[in-house]
Design an enzyme around this catalytic site. Structure first.
Site: not given
Length: 260
Positions: A145, A168, A172, A240
């Site tokens: 972490d 990420d 939402k 990519k």
């Protein structure tokens, strides 16, 4: 850089109590604190340990190259000179995915040392495989972490740069709190930069880019190198995934801030 990178802890507490459920019995200890017998209460994580399969090549790289290039996490300050076998500018990368961009940057910047955090084992194996195939010597990996690495292993003023590419986005709204780029983490990163050191973030999700710009701009130790978003630095390659997104008409936003 896989755009489902999910990394580092955010210092907030998750409450999921059902208001219709019966009240739980009181827990020992002070109000609002963890029980005395719980050493490390759970909090919100902005990463998830993926259950992806480690390939044969990645497993071989972990076995053969891991002892040399993967550092053990320890709650003690890192001796970077000893870890890399030389004294050089130190750049922290948080969440390198499968290591494609990381390996490229380390090759084009051989004068710098790169300390790279990733919790996903196939990603660690993939980067080790690239290290072996491309004869790269200026990367060390911590499979841990990044927030704990920042808190316990890196001294204030010890970093020359920080890379956070395509974390990420937690699309939402109810999950936005899990995003990595939040004021507490940015304050920690800024404090560990040398004067003139930089933070370089990139994302292909515009709402997250807007949040990154807001959070980084609000940190008093940092100064934006551009009027808003920065041009893509020449050392960061197009991956990519990024190329595929651009073919689909997706944007990419880079932000580069320096320590005052």
């Amino acid at each position: 850089m896989a755009w489902n990178l999910q990394f580092a802890a955010v210092t907030q507490t998750l409450s999921s109590q059902d208001p219709q459920a019966p009240a739980a019995p009181p827990m020992p200890g002070a109000a609002g604190s963890a029980p005395a017998d719980v050493a490390h209460p759970k909090g919100i994580k902005s990463y998830v340990r993926r259950a992806g399969r480690t390939t044969t090549g990645q497993a071989k790289a972990l076995e053969e190259l891991g002892p040399r290039y993967v550092l053990e996490y320890a709650p003690a300050l890192l001796d970077a000179t000893a870890a890399f076998g030389r004294s050089a500018p130190l750049v922290l990368e948080i969440g390198f995915g499968m290591g494609e961009a990381t390996a490229h940057i380390a090759r084009v910047r051989p004068q710098d040392n790169f300390l790279c955090c990733e919790v996903h084992e196939p990603g660690v194996g993939a980067l080790l495989k690239r290290i072996g195939e491309q004869d790269i010597h200026n990367i060390r990996i911590l499979q841990h972490d990044a927030v704990e690495v920042l808190e316990h292993m890196l001294a204030p003023g010890s970093l020359d740069g920080v890379h956070i590419f395509f974390p990420d986005p937690w699309h939402k709204k109810r999950h936005n709190k899990r995003r990595l780029i939040q004021p507490p983490l940015v304050a920690q990163l800024a404090a560990r930069l040398k004067p003139g050191g930089y933070i370089h973030c990139a994302t292909d999700w515009q709402p997250y880019a807007e949040q990154m710009l807001e959070v980084l701009s609000a940190e008093p130790l940092l100064s934006n190198t551009a009027e808003g978003y920065a041009p893509q630095p020449d050392y960061r390659p197009l991956t990519k995934f990024e190329n595929r997104g651009m073919r689909l008409g997706h944007g990419v936003w880079d932000l580069v801030f320096t320590r005052r």
